[in-house]
Design an enzyme around this catalytic site. Structure first.
Site, PDB file in Angstrom:
ATOM      1  N   TYR A 225       0.721  -1.236  -0.083  1.00  0.00           N
ATOM      2  CA  TYR A 225      -0.203  -0.244   0.103  1.00  0.00           C
ATOM      3  C   TYR A 225       0.740   1.791  -0.449  1.00  0.00           C
ATOM      4  CZ  TYR A 225       0.896  -0.562   5.238  1.00  0.00           C
ATOM      5  OH  TYR A 225       0.543  -0.915   6.599  1.00  0.00           O
ATOM      6  N   CYS A 409     -35.260 -17.810  46.088  1.00  0.00           N
ATOM      7  CA  CYS A 409     -36.060 -17.804  44.717  1.00  0.00           C
ATOM      8  C   CYS A 409     -36.244 -15.802  45.127  1.00  0.00           C
ATOM      9  CB  CYS A 409     -37.698 -18.384  44.778  1.00  0.00           C
ATOM     10  SG  CYS A 409     -38.520 -17.765  43.165  1.00  0.00           S
ATOM     11  N   CYS A 433     -45.127 -20.385  42.327  1.00  0.00           N
ATOM     12  CA  CYS A 433     -44.429 -19.258  42.878  1.00  0.00           C
ATOM     13  C   CYS A 433     -44.853 -18.445  41.459  1.00  0.00           C
ATOM     14  CB  CYS A 433     -42.722 -19.732  42.279  1.00  0.00           C
ATOM     15  SG  CYS A 433     -42.171 -18.361  41.593  1.00  0.00           S
TER      16      CYS A 433
HETATM   17  S1  IVH Z   1      -1.536   3.332   4.595  1.00  0.00           S
HETATM   18  C1  IVH Z   1       1.464   5.864   6.579  1.00  0.00           C
HETATM   19  N1  IVH Z   1      -2.908   1.818   4.293  1.00  0.00           N
HETATM   20  O1  IVH Z   1      -2.930   0.674   8.995  1.00  0.00           O
HETATM   21  C2  IVH Z   1       0.738   5.540   6.481  1.00  0.00           C
HETATM   22  N2  IVH Z   1      -1.872   1.190   6.475  1.00  0.00           N
HETATM   23  O2  IVH Z   1      -3.675   1.803  11.556  1.00  0.00           O
HETATM   24  C3  IVH Z   1       0.964   4.630   6.416  1.00  0.00           C
HETATM   25  N3  IVH Z   1      -3.503  -0.585   7.360  1.00  0.00           N
HETATM   26  O3  IVH Z   1       0.205   0.618   9.994  1.00  0.00           O
HETATM   27  C4  IVH Z   1       0.033   2.858   6.418  1.00  0.00           C
HETATM   28  N4  IVH Z   1      -4.429  -1.251   5.519  1.00  0.00           N
HETATM   29  O4  IVH Z   1      -0.876  -1.690   9.400  1.00  0.00           O
HETATM   30  C5  IVH Z   1      -1.960   2.257   5.225  1.00  0.00           C
HETATM   31  N5  IVH Z   1      -4.245   0.219   2.962  1.00  0.00           N
HETATM   32  C6  IVH Z   1      -3.734   0.747   3.525  1.00  0.00           C
HETATM   33  C7  IVH Z   1      -3.289   0.381   5.191  1.00  0.00           C
HETATM   34  C8  IVH Z   1      -2.396  -0.130   6.294  1.00  0.00           C
HETATM   35  C9  IVH Z   1      -4.011  -1.438   6.833  1.00  0.00           C
HETATM   36  C10 IVH Z   1      -2.627  -0.686   8.270  1.00  0.00           C
HETATM   37  C11 IVH Z   1      -1.127  -0.764   8.305  1.00  0.00           C
HETATM   38  C12 IVH Z   1      -0.865   0.338   9.359  1.00  0.00           C
HETATM   39  C13 IVH Z   1      -2.169   0.645  10.564  1.00  0.00           C
HETATM   40  C14 IVH Z   1      -2.491   2.119  10.714  1.00  0.00           C
END
Ligand code: IVH
Length: 673
Positions: A225, A409, A433
């Site tokens: 991501y 009870c 009861c």
């Molecule tokens: S972006 C700086 N995109 O969510 C941004 N995180 O609560 C970095 N996560 O540590 C994260 N899906 O482990 C991003 N599509 C996604 C995500 C994602 C799951 C998790 C990730 C992050 C956590 C934050």
């Protein structure tokens, strides 16, 4: 001030301990809701007492402490977390802040992604070859899990295609499919006699296993991501979306559900779509992530210590909430079973306001070790029935009063007796009861029993109060002048009730058995007994062995039926109902033809989830009437699995062993003859 400091210190100590169990040992000892609750308490206290904030407070940190078995790796730049929102307003606030920064003439694209519920990792490729992989760790330093990452099939060891930068960092989530998790847990239980509590923990344990071969066996999946190029190529790819697509063309897995949105309407549609779809996906998601698409704008917005200002996690509503227990009421059921019910400050879960939850029995009270004014975690199990999951023990008041099960009870003060086989505590006073008398009468004349139209609970209670009625048979001797003496009963209503009393005498054997209200003898059991014995005398004279030999009737129910007909007054009442009151039924009722016309005849069916048009009991009854056999577990012998909303693991099991799966919509068309 010292007491606030003590409170803050205590909260910090507890939170850090829970974090250690969660992040480092992959064995959470409290639920996410409880953790969020404690962290919020700490935030609130710290924001009101800013001088007490310390740099090592859990509110100031990004992630976990490190497990010592893996070597440490320092990230090229911190792996941040995301700010969370659970509602549309939170999302609007995020968007409002961004819009301020946007050049009016430029598009304000947002990239919407699924928030995968797994473990964040970073992978470094040099000259297209995987050289290093690390967990997020505390955000600055992670664990070197290169050997383990190399075992994950969806992580390419070498990138394909052209234009590959000298160095590339990709970040993403490692997770496990729900179906693989179920398979793993089955094996794990056999070999280790314990379970992983959810796919996320199973994935974390598998990714950070000391033996990379185990990681290979555990079928982990990676989805990318984020990426960083460190070279000129950065200038060419100016949006987050095009960068992810570029990664995809190099062979890195990128989730196919990602979309670009240019308005909040599109963002909210995406959120709603996946909120509905999440239970149908074979992997866990806990929300969506909305990211500013333009890299230039991301840079302008920057980050704070914990999270970037250009992204937000728009989380799905948690099905767990915290409330405060106010009191426990011990309710006396129709068969004398005493059920403790917790009453707490009203809370809203998944859009429904709830204020009470059954505590089932004495053992549950002991398990929870409940005290008055305890902070309790409530969920809606299967997204429907409220349940007290646990107590936030750290929030317990000093000298709080412990909940103890009564000895007498609460309605008639008869000594309560425990039935260890059934795991219930009962008042054996029966119809003497008041609570049991009322409920037994309501039941006897309710819709599925000998239904009397117009004779609702309020009228029955008044009949009992006025001593017109003490037991079911008395209803058949009522006169209209008795009824007219009741509140809100006029001539018209009393005629209606009198007519219905004479009509209800024409019943079925099944309804009659059900009406007796024998413990454990619900609709399904009544049907089985009626079909088996056909004649009342045979049922009344049956011994425990015979009763127990009927499919679906266990020892406890067999005992209850036998005990019921061993009591002379019960047998007298049954005979009187037939001989004197004139209750009767046809032995051959129901149309064989209708039964055989659907595909459910003689088939083994399992139900899962919540149905929109039927309660579980109604649906089971319909299917039984169509000649089906209902079982609780999916096996190779199952013919069909019928599912409703929020279905459970049975769905995946059926899918895996290729059992025919039927949705509620399909079911509706199949049962219409
Ligand atoms: S972006 C700086 N995109 O969510 C941004 N995180 O609560 C970095 N996560 O540590 C994260 N899906 O482990 C991003 N599509 C996604 C995500 C994602 C799951 C998790 C990730 C992050 C956590 C934050």
């Amino acid at each position: 001030m010292t007491s606030i400091k003590n409170k803050i210190d205590k909260l910090r100590k507890n939170i850090l301990n829970y974090e250690h169990f969660y992040h480092t040992l992959d064995q959470p000892i409290i639920s996410d809701a409880e953790y969020d609750y404690l962290l919020h308490q700490l935030y609130n206290l710290e924001s009101k007492n800013k001088k007490l904030i310390t740099s090592d407070s859990p509110t100031q940190k990004i992630g976990s402490n490190l497990l010592t078995k893996f070597k440490k790796i320092t990230h090229f730049f911190p792996m941040l977390s995301l700010e969370n929102t659970f509602d549309v307003n939170g999302y609007f606030n995020f968007e409002k802040k961004i819009v301020k920064f946007i050049d009016i003439n430029k598009s304000k694209d947002f990239c919407c992604e699924l928030k995968l519920d797994g473990i964040a990792i970073s992978i470094i490729y040099e000259e297209g070859v995987l050289v290093r992989a690390a967990t997020r760790g505390n955000g600055f330093q992670g664990e070197n899990i290169t050997a383990n990452a190399r075992m994950i099939q969806s992580i390419p060891l070498k990138l394909k295609g052209t234009n590959i930068p000298k160095r590339l960092e990709v970040r993403g989530e490692v997770f496990m499919l729900k179906s693989d998790f179920l398979q793993l847990n089955k094996k794990y239980k056999i070999n280790h006699n314990k379970y992983f509590s959810n796919p996320r923990n199973a994935a974390a344990g598998s990714l950070r296993h000391i033996n990379p071969k185990i990681t290979a066996e555990r079928k982990l999946i990676f989805s990318c991501y984020a990426c960083y190029f460190f070279t000129e190529i950065e200038k060419e790819l100016t949006t987050h979306y095009t960068r992810l697509m570029q990664c995809s063309s190099w062979g890195l897995p990128v989730d196919k559900n990602i979309i670009l949105c240019s308005s909040h309407i599109e963002v909210i549609d995406f959120y709603k779509k996946f909120e509905k779809k999440r239970n149908f996906l074979d992997f866990d998601i806990d929300g969506i992530v909305v990211k500013v698409n333009s890299i230039e704008l991301q840079k302008k917005l920057g980050c704070n210590t914990k999270s970037p200002r250009w992204a937000i996690a728009f989380k799905f509503f948690s099905a767990e909430r915290i409330s405060v227990l106010r009191y426990v009421k011990f309710e006396v059921g129709r068969t004398g079973v005493i059920t403790p019910v917790a009453y707490f400050d009203p809370i809203c879960i998944s859009g429904v306001l709830i204020k009470k939850a059954s505590l089932y029995n004495k053992h549950e009270i002991e398990r929870l070790n409940l005290h008055i004014n305890d902070s309790i975690i409530i969920c809606r199990s299967g997204d429907v029935i409220p349940k007290v999951l646990n107590v936030v023990k750290t929030m317990r008041y000093k000298n709080a009063k412990k909940i103890v099960f009564p000895v007498l009870c609460p309605v008639c003060s008869t000594k309560l007796l425990e039935n260890s086989e059934e795991k219930v505590i009962r008042c054996h006073a029966g119809l003497t009861c008041d609570a049991q008398k009322k409920k037994a009468l309501h039941h006897f004349f309710s819709k599925k029993s000998l239904y009397i139209n117009g004779l609702g609970p309020k009228i029955i209670d008044e009949l009992i109060k006025k001593e017109f009625v003490n037991k079911p048979i008395d209803v058949f001797y009522l006169k209209d002048i008795d009824l007219i003496k009741l509140k809100n009963v006029g001539m018209k209503k009393s005629i209606k009730i009198m007519n219905s009393i004479s009509q209800c005498k024409n019943t079925t054997f099944k309804c009659f058995i059900y009406a007796l209200g024998i413990p454990g003898v619900g609709e399904i059991v009544s049907e089985k007994i009626a079909n088996y014995f056909i004649k009342l005398d045979k049922l009344m004279n049956a011994d425990i062995l015979k009763l127990n030999s009927i499919e679906g009737i266990g020892k406890i129910i067999a005992n209850n039926i036998f005990n019921y007909f061993s009591i002379v007054s019960n047998c007298d009442m049954v005979r009187e109902l037939i001989k004197k009151a004139g209750v009767f039924w046809d032995v051959q009722r129901g149309s064989e033809l209708k039964i055989k016309q659907t595909i459910f005849f003689n088939k083994k069916i399992v139900l899962t989830g919540v149905f929109s048009n039927y309660s579980r009991i109604e649906l089971e009854k319909i299917l039984i009437d169509l000649g089906a056999n209902i079982s609780t577990n999916v096996s190779k012998k199952t013919d069909f699995l019928i599912y409703g909303k929020s279905f459970g693991s049975k769905f995946y099991k059926a899918k895996n062993i290729r059992i025919r799966i039927i949705s509620e919509k399909e079911l509706n068309s199949l049962i219409q003859i």
